[in-house]
Write a protein that holds these residues in place. Sequence first.
Motif, PDB file in Angstrom:
ATOM      1  N   VAL A   1      12.773  15.753   4.692  1.00  0.00           N
ATOM      2  CA  VAL A   1      13.753  16.159   5.709  1.00  0.00           C
ATOM      3  C   VAL A   1      14.425  14.891   6.212  1.00  0.00           C
ATOM      4  O   VAL A   1      13.768  14.022   6.799  1.00  0.00           O
ATOM      5  N   LYS A   2      15.709  14.766   5.969  1.00  0.00           N
ATOM      6  CA  LYS A   2      16.457  13.587   6.402  1.00  0.00           C
ATOM      7  C   LYS A   2      17.471  13.988   7.467  1.00  0.00           C
ATOM      8  O   LYS A   2      18.295  14.873   7.240  1.00  0.00           O
ATOM      9  N   VAL A   3      17.372  13.336   8.617  1.00  0.00           N
ATOM     10  CA  VAL A   3      18.265  13.634   9.739  1.00  0.00           C
ATOM     11  C   VAL A   3      19.133  12.410   9.998  1.00  0.00           C
ATOM     12  O   VAL A   3      18.614  11.309  10.230  1.00  0.00           O
ATOM     13  N   TYR A   4      20.429  12.603   9.977  1.00  0.00           N
ATOM     14  CA  TYR A   4      21.372  11.503  10.137  1.00  0.00           C
ATOM     15  C   TYR A   4      21.926  11.505  11.562  1.00  0.00           C
ATOM     16  O   TYR A   4      22.462  12.510  12.027  1.00  0.00           O
ATOM     17  N   TYR A   5      21.779  10.356  12.225  1.00  0.00           N
ATOM     18  CA  TYR A   5      22.212  10.261  13.618  1.00  0.00           C
ATOM     19  C   TYR A   5      22.812   8.887  13.888  1.00  0.00           C
ATOM     20  O   TYR A   5      22.731   7.980  13.054  1.00  0.00           O
ATOM     21  N   ASN A   6      23.390   8.740  15.070  1.00  0.00           N
ATOM     22  CA  ASN A   6      24.032   7.494  15.478  1.00  0.00           C
ATOM     23  C   ASN A   6      23.331   6.974  16.727  1.00  0.00           C
ATOM     24  O   ASN A   6      23.405   7.585  17.793  1.00  0.00           O
ATOM     25  N   SER A   7      22.633   5.862  16.617  1.00  0.00           N
ATOM     26  CA  SER A   7      21.870   5.316  17.746  1.00  0.00           C
ATOM     27  C   SER A   7      22.774   4.798  18.862  1.00  0.00           C
ATOM     28  O   SER A   7      22.291   4.478  19.959  1.00  0.00           O
ATOM     29  N   LEU A   8      24.079   4.697  18.610  1.00  0.00           N
ATOM     30  CA  LEU A   8      25.017   4.291  19.661  1.00  0.00           C
ATOM     31  C   LEU A   8      25.250   5.430  20.651  1.00  0.00           C
ATOM     32  O   LEU A   8      25.810   5.199  21.727  1.00  0.00           O
ATOM     33  N   ASP A   9      24.833   6.632  20.280  1.00  0.00           N
ATOM     34  CA  ASP A   9      24.992   7.799  21.142  1.00  0.00           C
ATOM     35  C   ASP A   9      23.652   8.096  21.819  1.00  0.00           C
ATOM     36  O   ASP A   9      22.701   8.525  21.158  1.00  0.00           O
ATOM     37  N   PRO A  10      23.549   7.878  23.132  1.00  0.00           N
ATOM     38  CA  PRO A  10      22.281   8.089  23.853  1.00  0.00           C
ATOM     39  C   PRO A  10      21.742   9.513  23.702  1.00  0.00           C
ATOM     40  O   PRO A  10      20.525   9.707  23.634  1.00  0.00           O
ATOM     41  N   ALA A  11      22.636  10.499  23.633  1.00  0.00           N
ATOM     42  CA  ALA A  11      22.201  11.890  23.513  1.00  0.00           C
ATOM     43  C   ALA A  11      21.477  12.122  22.187  1.00  0.00           C
ATOM     44  O   ALA A  11      20.487  12.857  22.114  1.00  0.00           O
ATOM     45  N   GLN A  12      21.971  11.496  21.130  1.00  0.00           N
ATOM     46  CA  GLN A  12      21.334  11.654  19.817  1.00  0.00           C
ATOM     47  C   GLN A  12      19.991  10.936  19.764  1.00  0.00           C
ATOM     48  O   GLN A  12      19.046  11.418  19.133  1.00  0.00           O
ATOM     49  N   VAL A  13      19.899   9.809  20.440  1.00  0.00           N
ATOM     50  CA  VAL A  13      18.633   9.076  20.497  1.00  0.00           C
ATOM     51  C   VAL A  13      17.601   9.900  21.260  1.00  0.00           C
ATOM     52  O   VAL A  13      16.430   9.983  20.862  1.00  0.00           O
ATOM     53  N   PHE A  14      18.035  10.539  22.334  1.00  0.00           N
ATOM     54  CA  PHE A  14      17.145  11.386  23.124  1.00  0.00           C
ATOM     55  C   PHE A  14      16.623  12.546  22.275  1.00  0.00           C
ATOM     56  O   PHE A  14      15.431  12.878  22.305  1.00  0.00           O
ATOM     57  N   ALA A  15      17.529  13.169  21.505  1.00  0.00           N
ATOM     58  CA  ALA A  15      17.135  14.283  20.640  1.00  0.00           C
ATOM     59  C   ALA A  15      16.144  13.815  19.586  1.00  0.00           C
ATOM     60  O   ALA A  15      15.188  14.530  19.256  1.00  0.00           O
ATOM     61  N   LYS A  16      16.350  12.625  19.052  1.00  0.00           N
ATOM     62  CA  LYS A  16      15.439  12.058  18.052  1.00  0.00           C
ATOM     63  C   LYS A  16      14.035  11.923  18.637  1.00  0.00           C
ATOM     64  O   LYS A  16      13.037  12.286  18.001  1.00  0.00           O
ATOM     65  N   ASP A  17      13.938  11.417  19.865  1.00  0.00           N
ATOM     66  CA  ASP A  17      12.639  11.241  20.507  1.00  0.00           C
ATOM     67  C   ASP A  17      11.953  12.585  20.758  1.00  0.00           C
ATOM     68  O   ASP A  17      10.734  12.701  20.629  1.00  0.00           O
ATOM     69  N   LYS A  18      12.731  13.607  21.098  1.00  0.00           N
ATOM     70  CA  LYS A  18      12.172  14.929  21.378  1.00  0.00           C
ATOM     71  C   LYS A  18      11.583  15.568  20.123  1.00  0.00           C
ATOM     72  O   LYS A  18      10.663  16.381  20.195  1.00  0.00           O
ATOM     73  N   LEU A  19      12.123  15.198  18.957  1.00  0.00           N
ATOM     74  CA  LEU A  19      11.687  15.799  17.693  1.00  0.00           C
ATOM     75  C   LEU A  19      10.750  14.884  16.899  1.00  0.00           C
ATOM     76  O   LEU A  19      10.476  15.144  15.730  1.00  0.00           O
ATOM     77  N   ALA A  20      10.251  13.845  17.543  1.00  0.00           N
ATOM     78  CA  ALA A  20       9.440  12.851  16.848  1.00  0.00           C
ATOM     79  C   ALA A  20       8.187  13.453  16.208  1.00  0.00           C
ATOM     80  O   ALA A  20       7.737  13.005  15.152  1.00  0.00           O
ATOM     81  N   SER A  21       7.628  14.484  16.824  1.00  0.00           N
ATOM     82  CA  SER A  21       6.369  15.055  16.338  1.00  0.00           C
ATOM     83  C   SER A  21       6.518  15.808  15.013  1.00  0.00           C
ATOM     84  O   SER A  21       5.515  16.129  14.371  1.00  0.00           O
ATOM     85  N   PHE A  22       7.752  16.104  14.600  1.00  0.00           N
ATOM     86  CA  PHE A  22       7.959  16.881  13.377  1.00  0.00           C
ATOM     87  C   PHE A  22       7.868  16.034  12.111  1.00  0.00           C
ATOM     88  O   PHE A  22       7.815  16.563  11.007  1.00  0.00           O
ATOM     89  N   GLY A  23       7.894  14.723  12.253  1.00  0.00           N
ATOM     90  CA  GLY A  23       7.753  13.859  11.087  1.00  0.00           C
ATOM     91  C   GLY A  23       8.989  13.769  10.212  1.00  0.00           C
ATOM     92  O   GLY A  23       8.891  13.432   9.022  1.00  0.00           O
ATOM     93  N   PHE A  24      10.156  14.075  10.764  1.00  0.00           N
ATOM     94  CA  PHE A  24      11.394  13.972   9.996  1.00  0.00           C
ATOM     95  C   PHE A  24      11.723  12.509   9.723  1.00  0.00           C
ATOM     96  O   PHE A  24      11.326  11.614  10.463  1.00  0.00           O
ATOM     97  N   LYS A  25      12.483  12.284   8.671  1.00  0.00           N
ATOM     98  CA  LYS A  25      12.955  10.936   8.362  1.00  0.00           C
ATOM     99  C   LYS A  25      14.326  10.752   9.022  1.00  0.00           C
ATOM    100  O   LYS A  25      15.324  11.316   8.568  1.00  0.00           O
TER     101      LYS A  25
END
Length: 263
Positions: free
Chosen positions: A51-75
Amino acid sequence: MTNNHSAIAKQTKQFQLLVCIYVDHQNVHLTQYLASQLLEFVKSQGHLIDVKVYYNSLDPAQVFAKDKLASFGFKWIDVPCPLKNSADNQSMVDCLEDIHSDRSPDIVILVSGDGDFVKLVLTAQKLGKKIIAFAQRGNVKQRLKEVVGSDFHFLDELPSLIGFKTQPQIENSQCQLTYNEAVEYLIEAIKTALSKRKRAGLGFINSLMCQLFPKYQGVNSVCKHQGKTFSRFSELVETAVKDGKIRFQDNQLFVIEADKVSA
């Protein structure tokens, strides 16, 4: 006995459809609920390999979402670029590299409604891959829906899709095809794909059977025994291979010549 079970498990895994998920997080924001529903859906399709999730770390909202989904083990793949479509371009490159790798997925699940992915979908389909796309309502390009076809869904349909796929297939009334009829359709679909120089991958052949033969409504329409139906396409393929009807090599299906079958 243990070795026998191990051999059976290994053989069963060989025929499982391999699934990769590519998430355009700039277009679709996965919640924990949607992520869990998506993973549950994949169980009905085959074996998830990435599972590959593409995001932009310059966007705080996307970084927040990444942290919320950390337990799923996505790449999570960071594409910190302000240029439009940069994350899309990276995901398309990665997807094509995966398709041409030693562990090429049979099914590509695209989580995006962006029209930029139309070319990727068409290319993957030509390579014999089944494409399933999920998008959010109000944020999808019509052309993407058209090229994906019946395997396009909105994310809010996931609960009903999971419920449909996991219903036990045990009633006689659900059987529309005999096993022998299904094998005939399977062989014809393989011949059709190869005659058109398409790669006869498991996902592509399953989709092609649905297109060519209206009576075939997926493996849950094929009678196995005592009114039960096949639960996975890979199970039907594995049975046909054991019966000497077809051959499976390099993640591709082939028809065994008539003279070899009768020999």
